[in-house]
Design a protein around this motif. Sequence first.
Motif, PDB file in Angstrom:
ATOM      1  N   LEU A   1     -45.463 -21.826  40.676  1.00 40.21           N
ATOM      2  CA  LEU A   1     -45.119 -22.650  39.525  1.00 40.21           C
ATOM      3  C   LEU A   1     -46.324 -23.458  39.047  1.00 40.21           C
ATOM      4  O   LEU A   1     -46.984 -24.128  39.827  1.00 40.21           O
ATOM      5  CB  LEU A   1     -43.973 -23.603  39.887  1.00 40.21           C
ATOM      6  N   THR A   2     -46.602 -23.379  37.760  1.00 49.87           N
ATOM      7  CA  THR A   2     -47.661 -24.164  37.117  1.00 49.87           C
ATOM      8  C   THR A   2     -47.002 -24.986  36.005  1.00 49.87           C
ATOM      9  O   THR A   2     -45.818 -24.782  35.704  1.00 49.87           O
ATOM     10  CB  THR A   2     -48.741 -23.252  36.491  1.00 49.87           C
ATOM     11  N   PRO A   3     -47.752 -25.873  35.361  1.00 46.52           N
ATOM     12  CA  PRO A   3     -47.172 -26.619  34.226  1.00 46.52           C
ATOM     13  C   PRO A   3     -46.686 -25.703  33.093  1.00 46.52           C
ATOM     14  O   PRO A   3     -45.853 -26.096  32.294  1.00 46.52           O
ATOM     15  CB  PRO A   3     -48.325 -27.505  33.755  1.00 46.52           C
ATOM     16  N   GLN A   4     -47.185 -24.479  33.043  1.00 44.51           N
ATOM     17  CA  GLN A   4     -46.746 -23.520  32.036  1.00 44.51           C
ATOM     18  C   GLN A   4     -45.542 -22.701  32.502  1.00 44.51           C
ATOM     19  O   GLN A   4     -44.967 -21.952  31.727  1.00 44.51           O
ATOM     20  CB  GLN A   4     -47.893 -22.558  31.658  1.00 44.51           C
ATOM     21  N   GLY A   5     -45.191 -22.788  33.767  1.00 45.54           N
ATOM     22  CA  GLY A   5     -44.081 -22.014  34.318  1.00 45.54           C
ATOM     23  C   GLY A   5     -44.577 -20.985  35.312  1.00 45.54           C
ATOM     24  O   GLY A   5     -45.605 -21.179  35.964  1.00 45.54           O
ATOM     25  N   ILE A   6     -43.858 -19.891  35.391  1.00 45.64           N
ATOM     26  CA  ILE A   6     -44.245 -18.789  36.277  1.00 45.64           C
ATOM     27  C   ILE A   6     -44.371 -17.549  35.406  1.00 45.64           C
ATOM     28  O   ILE A   6     -43.384 -17.105  34.803  1.00 45.64           O
ATOM     29  CB  ILE A   6     -43.198 -18.542  37.381  1.00 45.64           C
ATOM     30  N   HIS A   7     -45.573 -17.013  35.341  1.00 44.17           N
ATOM     31  CA  HIS A   7     -45.840 -15.855  34.487  1.00 44.17           C
ATOM     32  C   HIS A   7     -46.734 -14.887  35.243  1.00 44.17           C
ATOM     33  O   HIS A   7     -47.705 -15.290  35.871  1.00 44.17           O
ATOM     34  CB  HIS A   7     -46.541 -16.291  33.196  1.00 44.17           C
ATOM     35  N   GLY A   8     -46.379 -13.614  35.192  1.00 44.16           N
ATOM     36  CA  GLY A   8     -47.238 -12.609  35.791  1.00 44.16           C
ATOM     37  C   GLY A   8     -46.474 -11.459  36.387  1.00 44.16           C
ATOM     38  O   GLY A   8     -45.242 -11.401  36.358  1.00 44.16           O
ATOM     39  N   SER A   9     -47.236 -10.542  36.944  1.00 42.41           N
ATOM     40  CA  SER A   9     -46.688  -9.384  37.641  1.00 42.41           C
ATOM     41  C   SER A   9     -46.720  -9.674  39.131  1.00 42.41           C
ATOM     42  O   SER A   9     -47.679 -10.251  39.636  1.00 42.41           O
ATOM     43  CB  SER A   9     -47.514  -8.134  37.333  1.00 42.41           C
ATOM     44  N   PHE A  10     -45.675  -9.238  39.819  1.00 42.79           N
ATOM     45  CA  PHE A  10     -45.525  -9.524  41.232  1.00 42.79           C
ATOM     46  C   PHE A  10     -45.157  -8.266  42.006  1.00 42.79           C
ATOM     47  O   PHE A  10     -44.599  -7.319  41.444  1.00 42.79           O
ATOM     48  CB  PHE A  10     -44.420 -10.567  41.449  1.00 42.79           C
ATOM     49  N   LYS A  11     -45.473  -8.312  43.297  1.00 41.54           N
ATOM     50  CA  LYS A  11     -45.046  -7.252  44.215  1.00 41.54           C
ATOM     51  C   LYS A  11     -44.299  -7.917  45.359  1.00 41.54           C
ATOM     52  O   LYS A  11     -44.818  -8.817  46.016  1.00 41.54           O
ATOM     53  CB  LYS A  11     -46.234  -6.463  44.762  1.00 41.54           C
ATOM     54  N   LEU A  12     -43.060  -7.473  45.573  1.00 44.79           N
ATOM     55  CA  LEU A  12     -42.206  -7.957  46.644  1.00 44.79           C
ATOM     56  C   LEU A  12     -42.102  -6.864  47.694  1.00 44.79           C
ATOM     57  O   LEU A  12     -41.852  -5.701  47.348  1.00 44.79           O
ATOM     58  CB  LEU A  12     -40.820  -8.282  46.091  1.00 44.79           C
ATOM     59  N   VAL A  13     -42.297  -7.218  48.941  1.00 47.65           N
ATOM     60  CA  VAL A  13     -42.151  -6.260  50.045  1.00 47.65           C
ATOM     61  C   VAL A  13     -41.096  -6.816  50.996  1.00 47.65           C
ATOM     62  O   VAL A  13     -41.177  -7.981  51.404  1.00 47.65           O
ATOM     63  CB  VAL A  13     -43.487  -6.047  50.801  1.00 47.65           C
ATOM     64  N   ILE A  14     -40.089  -5.980  51.306  1.00 49.15           N
ATOM     65  CA  ILE A  14     -39.046  -6.365  52.254  1.00 49.15           C
ATOM     66  C   ILE A  14     -38.963  -5.336  53.375  1.00 49.15           C
ATOM     67  O   ILE A  14     -39.397  -4.198  53.217  1.00 49.15           O
ATOM     68  CB  ILE A  14     -37.671  -6.504  51.562  1.00 49.15           C
ATOM     69  N   ASP A  15     -38.389  -5.755  54.513  1.00 49.47           N
ATOM     70  CA  ASP A  15     -38.212  -4.820  55.623  1.00 49.47           C
ATOM     71  C   ASP A  15     -36.877  -4.092  55.482  1.00 49.47           C
ATOM     72  O   ASP A  15     -36.151  -4.262  54.501  1.00 49.47           O
ATOM     73  CB  ASP A  15     -38.350  -5.536  56.975  1.00 49.47           C
ATOM     74  N   GLU A  16     -36.516  -3.297  56.471  1.00 51.40           N
ATOM     75  CA  GLU A  16     -35.306  -2.485  56.433  1.00 51.40           C
ATOM     76  C   GLU A  16     -34.028  -3.330  56.369  1.00 51.40           C
ATOM     77  O   GLU A  16     -32.998  -2.883  55.878  1.00 51.40           O
ATOM     78  CB  GLU A  16     -35.238  -1.557  57.656  1.00 51.40           C
ATOM     79  N   GLN A  17     -34.093  -4.557  56.877  1.00 49.36           N
ATOM     80  CA  GLN A  17     -32.935  -5.447  56.864  1.00 49.36           C
ATOM     81  C   GLN A  17     -32.876  -6.319  55.601  1.00 49.36           C
ATOM     82  O   GLN A  17     -31.989  -7.141  55.456  1.00 49.36           O
ATOM     83  CB  GLN A  17     -32.943  -6.367  58.099  1.00 49.36           C
ATOM     84  N   GLY A  18     -33.846  -6.165  54.719  1.00 44.84           N
ATOM     85  CA  GLY A  18     -33.874  -6.929  53.482  1.00 44.84           C
ATOM     86  C   GLY A  18     -34.605  -8.260  53.595  1.00 44.84           C
ATOM     87  O   GLY A  18     -34.593  -9.052  52.666  1.00 44.84           O
ATOM     88  N   LYS A  19     -35.280  -8.482  54.720  1.00 47.12           N
ATOM     89  CA  LYS A  19     -36.031  -9.725  54.910  1.00 47.12           C
ATOM     90  C   LYS A  19     -37.367  -9.639  54.175  1.00 47.12           C
ATOM     91  O   LYS A  19     -38.071  -8.634  54.252  1.00 47.12           O
ATOM     92  CB  LYS A  19     -36.283  -9.974  56.389  1.00 47.12           C
ATOM     93  N   LEU A  20     -37.698 -10.702  53.446  1.00 43.90           N
ATOM     94  CA  LEU A  20     -38.939 -10.733  52.690  1.00 43.90           C
ATOM     95  C   LEU A  20     -40.144 -10.737  53.634  1.00 43.90           C
ATOM     96  O   LEU A  20     -40.225 -11.561  54.540  1.00 43.90           O
ATOM     97  CB  LEU A  20     -38.975 -11.993  51.806  1.00 43.90           C
ATOM     98  N   LEU A  21     -41.050  -9.807  53.405  1.00 44.55           N
ATOM     99  CA  LEU A  21     -42.294  -9.750  54.172  1.00 44.55           C
ATOM    100  C   LEU A  21     -43.428 -10.380  53.372  1.00 44.55           C
ATOM    101  O   LEU A  21     -44.276 -11.062  53.932  1.00 44.55           O
ATOM    102  CB  LEU A  21     -42.634  -8.312  54.541  1.00 44.55           C
ATOM    103  N   SER A  22     -43.459 -10.135  52.060  1.00 34.06           N
ATOM    104  CA  SER A  22     -44.499 -10.732  51.232  1.00 34.06           C
ATOM    105  C   SER A  22     -44.078 -10.718  49.766  1.00 34.06           C
ATOM    106  O   SER A  22     -43.310  -9.875  49.325  1.00 34.06           O
ATOM    107  CB  SER A  22     -45.832 -10.014  51.396  1.00 34.06           C
ATOM    108  N   LEU A  23     -44.622 -11.694  49.051  1.00 33.87           N
ATOM    109  CA  LEU A  23     -44.460 -11.783  47.608  1.00 33.87           C
ATOM    110  C   LEU A  23     -45.805 -12.219  47.072  1.00 33.87           C
ATOM    111  O   LEU A  23     -46.272 -13.324  47.383  1.00 33.87           O
ATOM    112  CB  LEU A  23     -43.382 -12.804  47.227  1.00 33.87           C
ATOM    113  N   ILE A  24     -46.453 -11.336  46.324  1.00 37.11           N
ATOM    114  CA  ILE A  24     -47.786 -11.648  45.814  1.00 37.11           C
ATOM    115  C   ILE A  24     -47.848 -11.394  44.307  1.00 37.11           C
ATOM    116  O   ILE A  24     -47.117 -10.561  43.783  1.00 37.11           O
ATOM    117  CB  ILE A  24     -48.896 -10.828  46.520  1.00 37.11           C
ATOM    118  N   ARG A  25     -48.728 -12.142  43.658  1.00 40.63           N
ATOM    119  CA  ARG A  25     -48.992 -11.904  42.242  1.00 40.63           C
ATOM    120  C   ARG A  25     -50.024 -10.791  42.165  1.00 40.63           C
ATOM    121  O   ARG A  25     -51.020 -10.802  42.860  1.00 40.63           O
ATOM    122  CB  ARG A  25     -49.529 -13.167  41.576  1.00 40.63           C
ATOM    123  N   CYS A  26     -49.766  -9.807  41.317  1.00 43.32           N
ATOM    124  CA  CYS A  26     -50.671  -8.663  41.184  1.00 43.32           C
ATOM    125  C   CYS A  26     -51.656  -8.876  40.054  1.00 43.32           C
ATOM    126  O   CYS A  26     -51.389  -9.496  39.090  1.00 43.32           O
ATOM    127  CB  CYS A  26     -49.894  -7.389  40.904  1.00 43.32           C
TER     128      CYS A  26
END
Length: 71
Positions: free
Chosen positions: A46-71
């Motif tokens: 979050l910035t003063p302008q909001g949240i803008h961009g492309s992201f990559k979400l990686v989860i495991d087999e149980q649906g647990k978040l492993l990583s969330l990064i801006r691409c």
Amino acid sequence: MEFLFTLNLSYQDFLPYYQGLADKVAIRDAKGRTLWISARHFRGFLTPQGIHGSFKLVIDEQGKLLSLIRC
């Protein structure tokens, strides 16, 4: 599993999530799938302008978040 998506939220639109009034952000990934992601994972982006961009979400087999990064 990996999910690619673009997020464009203004600061005002994200405030209810940041304040804890809402807890999940609904996004649609590049393949058209709808995902519900805990808003706490986006607070660092979050910035003063909001949240803008492309992201990559990686989860495991149980649906647990492993990583969330801006691409």
